[in-house]
Motif scaffolding. Structure first.
Motif, PDB file in Angstrom:
ATOM      1  N   ALA A  97      -6.587  45.410 -50.222  1.00 31.26           N
ATOM      2  CA  ALA A  97      -6.827  45.366 -51.667  1.00 31.26           C
ATOM      3  C   ALA A  97      -8.138  44.636 -51.948  1.00 31.26           C
ATOM      4  O   ALA A  97      -8.939  45.084 -52.776  1.00 31.26           O
ATOM      5  N   TYR A  98      -8.375  43.528 -51.249  1.00 33.84           N
ATOM      6  CA  TYR A  98      -9.649  42.813 -51.413  1.00 33.84           C
ATOM      7  C   TYR A  98     -10.821  43.685 -50.980  1.00 33.84           C
ATOM      8  O   TYR A  98     -11.837  43.756 -51.662  1.00 33.84           O
ATOM      9  N   ARG A  99     -10.695  44.371 -49.858  1.00 32.34           N
ATOM     10  CA  ARG A  99     -11.786  45.197 -49.341  1.00 32.34           C
ATOM     11  C   ARG A  99     -12.124  46.368 -50.257  1.00 32.34           C
ATOM     12  O   ARG A  99     -13.210  46.926 -50.169  1.00 32.34           O
ATOM     13  N   HIS A 100     -11.216  46.719 -51.152  1.00 35.69           N
ATOM     14  CA  HIS A 100     -11.471  47.788 -52.118  1.00 35.69           C
ATOM     15  C   HIS A 100     -11.810  47.249 -53.500  1.00 35.69           C
ATOM     16  O   HIS A 100     -11.955  48.023 -54.449  1.00 35.69           O
ATOM     17  N   SER A 101     -11.945  45.928 -53.608  1.00 36.74           N
ATOM     18  CA  SER A 101     -12.215  45.314 -54.914  1.00 36.74           C
ATOM     19  C   SER A 101     -13.704  45.339 -55.252  1.00 36.74           C
ATOM     20  O   SER A 101     -14.565  45.459 -54.377  1.00 36.74           O
ATOM     21  N   ALA A 102     -13.993  45.181 -56.522  1.00 33.05           N
ATOM     22  CA  ALA A 102     -15.385  45.097 -56.972  1.00 33.05           C
ATOM     23  C   ALA A 102     -16.069  43.869 -56.376  1.00 33.05           C
ATOM     24  O   ALA A 102     -17.253  43.927 -56.023  1.00 33.05           O
ATOM     25  N   LEU A 103     -15.346  42.766 -56.243  1.00 35.45           N
ATOM     26  CA  LEU A 103     -15.917  41.550 -55.661  1.00 35.45           C
ATOM     27  C   LEU A 103     -16.415  41.816 -54.240  1.00 35.45           C
ATOM     28  O   LEU A 103     -17.546  41.465 -53.894  1.00 35.45           O
ATOM     29  N   PHE A 104     -15.592  42.439 -53.413  1.00 36.10           N
ATOM     30  CA  PHE A 104     -16.009  42.744 -52.045  1.00 36.10           C
ATOM     31  C   PHE A 104     -17.196  43.703 -52.045  1.00 36.10           C
ATOM     32  O   PHE A 104     -18.177  43.481 -51.337  1.00 36.10           O
ATOM     33  N   LYS A 105     -17.104  44.758 -52.823  1.00 37.04           N
ATOM     34  CA  LYS A 105     -18.155  45.780 -52.807  1.00 37.04           C
ATOM     35  C   LYS A 105     -19.505  45.216 -53.228  1.00 37.04           C
ATOM     36  O   LYS A 105     -20.530  45.521 -52.601  1.00 37.04           O
ATOM     37  N   THR A 106     -19.534  44.378 -54.265  1.00 38.45           N
ATOM     38  CA  THR A 106     -20.817  43.818 -54.701  1.00 38.45           C
ATOM     39  C   THR A 106     -21.332  42.777 -53.707  1.00 38.45           C
ATOM     40  O   THR A 106     -22.529  42.728 -53.431  1.00 38.45           O
ATOM     41  N   THR A 107     -20.429  41.969 -53.160  1.00 35.67           N
ATOM     42  CA  THR A 107     -20.840  40.960 -52.172  1.00 35.67           C
ATOM     43  C   THR A 107     -21.356  41.631 -50.913  1.00 35.67           C
ATOM     44  O   THR A 107     -22.398  41.243 -50.369  1.00 35.67           O
ATOM     45  N   TRP A 108     -20.649  42.637 -50.443  1.00 36.19           N
ATOM     46  CA  TRP A 108     -21.057  43.330 -49.213  1.00 36.19           C
ATOM     47  C   TRP A 108     -22.393  44.055 -49.418  1.00 36.19           C
ATOM     48  O   TRP A 108     -23.231  44.070 -48.521  1.00 36.19           O
ATOM     49  N   ALA A 109     -22.589  44.624 -50.590  1.00 38.38           N
ATOM     50  CA  ALA A 109     -23.852  45.319 -50.880  1.00 38.38           C
ATOM     51  C   ALA A 109     -25.040  44.366 -50.817  1.00 38.38           C
ATOM     52  O   ALA A 109     -26.136  44.750 -50.384  1.00 38.38           O
ATOM     53  N   LYS A 110     -24.838  43.123 -51.215  1.00 38.75           N
ATOM     54  CA  LYS A 110     -25.909  42.123 -51.148  1.00 38.75           C
ATOM     55  C   LYS A 110     -26.079  41.561 -49.738  1.00 38.75           C
ATOM     56  O   LYS A 110     -27.176  41.147 -49.357  1.00 38.75           O
ATOM     57  N   THR A 111     -24.997  41.516 -48.978  1.00 42.23           N
ATOM     58  CA  THR A 111     -25.026  40.939 -47.626  1.00 42.23           C
ATOM     59  C   THR A 111     -25.562  41.920 -46.597  1.00 42.23           C
ATOM     60  O   THR A 111     -26.332  41.532 -45.706  1.00 42.23           O
ATOM     61  N   LYS A 112     -25.186  43.169 -46.696  1.00 43.06           N
ATOM     62  CA  LYS A 112     -25.508  44.175 -45.685  1.00 43.06           C
ATOM     63  C   LYS A 112     -27.001  44.264 -45.340  1.00 43.06           C
ATOM     64  O   LYS A 112     -27.348  44.344 -44.159  1.00 43.06           O
ATOM     65  N   PRO A 113     -27.914  44.216 -46.306  1.00 45.45           N
ATOM     66  CA  PRO A 113     -29.342  44.317 -45.948  1.00 45.45           C
ATOM     67  C   PRO A 113     -29.878  43.116 -45.161  1.00 45.45           C
ATOM     68  O   PRO A 113     -30.961  43.191 -44.593  1.00 45.45           O
ATOM     69  N   LEU A 114     -29.124  42.039 -45.109  1.00 45.46           N
ATOM     70  CA  LEU A 114     -29.570  40.829 -44.420  1.00 45.46           C
ATOM     71  C   LEU A 114     -29.247  40.838 -42.925  1.00 45.46           C
ATOM     72  O   LEU A 114     -29.764  40.019 -42.173  1.00 45.46           O
ATOM     73  N   PHE A 115     -28.399  41.776 -42.489  1.00 44.77           N
ATOM     74  CA  PHE A 115     -27.963  41.845 -41.089  1.00 44.77           C
ATOM     75  C   PHE A 115     -29.083  42.298 -40.168  1.00 44.77           C
ATOM     76  O   PHE A 115     -29.928  43.109 -40.541  1.00 44.77           O
ATOM     77  N   ASN A 116     -29.040  41.811 -38.927  1.00 46.12           N
ATOM     78  CA  ASN A 116     -29.912  42.378 -37.896  1.00 46.12           C
ATOM     79  C   ASN A 116     -29.092  43.027 -36.780  1.00 46.12           C
ATOM     80  O   ASN A 116     -29.634  43.458 -35.775  1.00 46.12           O
ATOM     81  N   ALA A 117     -27.778  43.095 -36.969  1.00 43.70           N
ATOM     82  CA  ALA A 117     -26.875  43.785 -36.047  1.00 43.70           C
ATOM     83  C   ALA A 117     -25.649  44.221 -36.840  1.00 43.70           C
ATOM     84  O   ALA A 117     -25.344  43.652 -37.895  1.00 43.70           O
ATOM     85  N   LYS A 118     -24.969  45.210 -36.316  1.00 43.72           N
ATOM     86  CA  LYS A 118     -23.767  45.702 -36.983  1.00 43.72           C
ATOM     87  C   LYS A 118     -22.695  44.607 -36.953  1.00 43.72           C
ATOM     88  O   LYS A 118     -22.429  44.026 -35.898  1.00 43.72           O
ATOM     89  N   PRO A 119     -22.073  44.317 -38.107  1.00 47.05           N
ATOM     90  CA  PRO A 119     -21.008  43.311 -38.105  1.00 47.05           C
ATOM     91  C   PRO A 119     -19.783  43.816 -37.334  1.00 47.05           C
ATOM     92  O   PRO A 119     -19.585  45.025 -37.191  1.00 47.05           O
ATOM     93  N   GLU A 120     -19.011  42.881 -36.841  1.00 45.65           N
ATOM     94  CA  GLU A 120     -17.780  43.200 -36.117  1.00 45.65           C
ATOM     95  C   GLU A 120     -16.634  42.462 -36.785  1.00 45.65           C
ATOM     96  O   GLU A 120     -16.808  41.344 -37.252  1.00 45.65           O
TER      97      GLU A 120
END
Length: 98
Positions: free
Chosen positions: A64-87
């Motif tokens: 439920a959290y992973r499908h929430s707006a909070l997760f989606k907006t946070t992940w969208a901001k975090t994803k471009p900062l990665f230098n490797a695929k998260p696990e």
């Protein structure tokens, strides 16, 4: 109880940005129904590697959290900062010591 670990590796120049982002949302995540615990851990040998460690009431609460707006907006901001695929790993407590 479901225990969740997420390993994230960041470009070194984005570490401060990620920490600020996490600091801004950690209490909101902790307040999500079914979230019982959340912490952020940083690697000792590789300071650009972080782990979130969280406890969830069950798999449905995490989903439920992973499908929430909070997760989606946070992940969208975090994803471009990665230098490797998260696990990510979800595990059940097997033995817990006092």
């Amino acid at each position: 109880m479901l225990v969740r670990f997420v390993k994230m590796e960041f470009h070194p120049e984005h570490i401060a940005e990620f920490i600020a982002l996490f600091d801004g949302v950690k209490e909101k995540i902790r307040a999500v129904e079914g979230c019982e615990f959340l912490e952020l851990l940083q690697g000792t040998e590789a300071s650009n590697i972080f782990f979130t460690h969280s406890y969830w009431e069950d798999a449905q609460a995490l989903e439920a959290y992973r499908h929430s707006a909070l997760f989606k907006t946070t992940w969208a901001k975090t994803k471009p900062l990665f230098n490797a695929k998260p696990e990510a790993w979800s595990v059940e407590k097997f033995v817990s010591l006092p």
